[in-house]
Motif scaffolding. Sequence first.
Motif, PDB file in Angstrom:
ATOM      1  N   SER A   3      44.783  13.722  13.762  1.00 38.33           N
ATOM      2  CA  SER A   3      43.658  14.648  13.900  1.00 38.33           C
ATOM      3  C   SER A   3      44.100  16.092  13.665  1.00 38.33           C
ATOM      4  CB  SER A   3      42.998  14.500  15.268  1.00 38.33           C
ATOM      5  OG  SER A   3      43.897  14.795  16.309  1.00 38.33           O
ATOM      6  N   TYR A   4      45.327  16.427  14.068  1.00 33.29           N
ATOM      7  CA  TYR A   4      45.834  17.778  13.813  1.00 33.29           C
ATOM      8  C   TYR A   4      45.993  18.020  12.314  1.00 33.29           C
ATOM      9  CZ  TYR A   4      46.893  17.979  18.774  1.00 33.29           C
ATOM     10  OH  TYR A   4      46.808  17.959  20.133  1.00 33.29           O
ATOM     11  N   HIS A   5      46.526  17.046  11.606  1.00 28.45           N
ATOM     12  CA  HIS A   5      46.683  17.174  10.159  1.00 28.45           C
ATOM     13  C   HIS A   5      45.330  17.334   9.482  1.00 28.45           C
ATOM     14  CE1 HIS A   5      50.947  16.602   9.757  1.00 28.45           C
ATOM     15  NE2 HIS A   5      50.910  15.482  10.465  1.00 28.45           N
ATOM     16  N   LYS A   7      42.531  18.499  10.676  1.00 27.95           N
ATOM     17  CA  LYS A   7      41.963  19.821  10.955  1.00 27.95           C
ATOM     18  C   LYS A   7      42.664  20.900  10.139  1.00 27.95           C
ATOM     19  CE  LYS A   7      40.227  22.911  14.388  1.00 27.95           C
ATOM     20  NZ  LYS A   7      39.384  23.503  13.394  1.00 27.95           N
ATOM     21  N   GLN A   8      43.996  20.915  10.157  1.00 26.62           N
ATOM     22  CA  GLN A   8      44.731  21.951   9.431  1.00 26.62           C
ATOM     23  C   GLN A   8      44.478  21.886   7.932  1.00 26.62           C
ATOM     24  OE1 GLN A   8      48.765  21.385  10.829  1.00 26.62           O
ATOM     25  NE2 GLN A   8      48.521  23.060  12.285  1.00 26.62           N
ATOM     26  N   LEU A   9      44.520  20.698   7.366  1.00 23.60           N
ATOM     27  CA  LEU A   9      44.295  20.566   5.926  1.00 23.60           C
ATOM     28  C   LEU A   9      42.852  20.894   5.566  1.00 23.60           C
ATOM     29  CD1 LEU A   9      46.390  17.347   5.332  1.00 23.60           C
ATOM     30  CD2 LEU A   9      46.913  19.646   4.478  1.00 23.60           C
ATOM     31  N   SER A  10      41.922  20.455   6.381  1.00 23.32           N
ATOM     32  CA  SER A  10      40.503  20.759   6.157  1.00 23.32           C
ATOM     33  C   SER A  10      40.265  22.263   6.224  1.00 23.32           C
ATOM     34  CB  SER A  10      39.652  20.029   7.206  1.00 23.32           C
ATOM     35  OG  SER A  10      38.316  20.453   7.151  1.00 23.32           O
ATOM     36  N   ASP A  11      40.835  22.910   7.242  1.00 21.95           N
ATOM     37  CA  ASP A  11      40.685  24.369   7.382  1.00 21.95           C
ATOM     38  C   ASP A  11      41.296  25.115   6.204  1.00 21.95           C
ATOM     39  OD1 ASP A  11      39.409  23.938   9.785  1.00 21.95           O
ATOM     40  OD2 ASP A  11      41.078  24.655  11.045  1.00 21.95           O
ATOM     41  N   ALA A  12      42.317  24.518   5.585  1.00 22.12           N
ATOM     42  CA  ALA A  12      42.968  25.150   4.424  1.00 22.12           C
ATOM     43  C   ALA A  12      42.236  24.852   3.118  1.00 22.12           C
ATOM     44  CB  ALA A  12      44.418  24.674   4.328  1.00 22.12           C
ATOM     45  N   GLU A  14      41.755  21.848   1.765  1.00 21.66           N
ATOM     46  CA  GLU A  14      42.280  20.679   1.052  1.00 21.66           C
ATOM     47  C   GLU A  14      41.314  19.506   1.168  1.00 21.66           C
ATOM     48  OE1 GLU A  14      44.979  20.597  -0.794  1.00 21.66           O
ATOM     49  OE2 GLU A  14      45.701  22.587  -0.236  1.00 21.66           O
ATOM     50  N   SER A  32      35.709  19.092  11.213  1.00 25.22           N
ATOM     51  CA  SER A  32      36.588  19.027  10.043  1.00 25.22           C
ATOM     52  C   SER A  32      35.831  18.420   8.881  1.00 25.22           C
ATOM     53  CB  SER A  32      37.812  18.156  10.345  1.00 25.22           C
ATOM     54  OG  SER A  32      38.558  18.691  11.409  1.00 25.22           O
ATOM     55  N   ALA A 162      51.054  26.538  21.347  1.00 27.53           N
ATOM     56  CA  ALA A 162      52.221  26.589  20.473  1.00 27.53           C
ATOM     57  C   ALA A 162      53.315  27.406  21.145  1.00 27.53           C
ATOM     58  CB  ALA A 162      51.845  27.216  19.133  1.00 27.53           C
TER      59      ALA A 162
END
Length: 176
Positions: A3-5, A7-12, A14, A32, A162
């Motif tokens: 789920s983290y991947h 979100k991060q890729l979607s936000d970028a 991708e 996402s 983080a």
Amino acid sequence: LGSYHVKQLSDAGERVIVLARTTSSFERLEGSDYEVVMGDLRNESEVMAAVMESKPAVIIDTSNYPGIRFEDGESFYWPSMRYQIAAARAAGVTQIIRHSPRGARQMLTQPPSEGMRSDPLIINYMRDGARAELALEQAGVEGSLAATIIYNRNLPPEPADATGRGELLEDLTLDG
């Protein structure tokens, strides 16, 4: 981790494709932008069909099935990685990134630690993860695709802020 991947890729911006079983929940992916392809990593033909249908450039494997075994007694990670590699080659995928349990490789060459010896489930999980790593590395050596292995460490409970102390290391003796 998946789920983290997403979100991060979607936000970028991708394109994100999620391979999901029919029993999967998508609550953690709310907000996402992603596509879903149905399939189960335990089924070779479903993995092949999903990858051929979606044609991803990169596969990120964050699967986690500790102790799951196939009907023939085979553990999960090694067969599922072989299925992903075969599908990646057939579909022209350029890279597979696998999250792997830290210490898995050592289970192939060293006796398990005192704490692990009493838990055959953990030993099986780690050895199976190591065999999956070796299969992925071999595919990379053969030049058919780029292979990246990320060793997971114990993660703090969610939600966790983080720390800013994470490092990508190749030398596992530098843990800590």
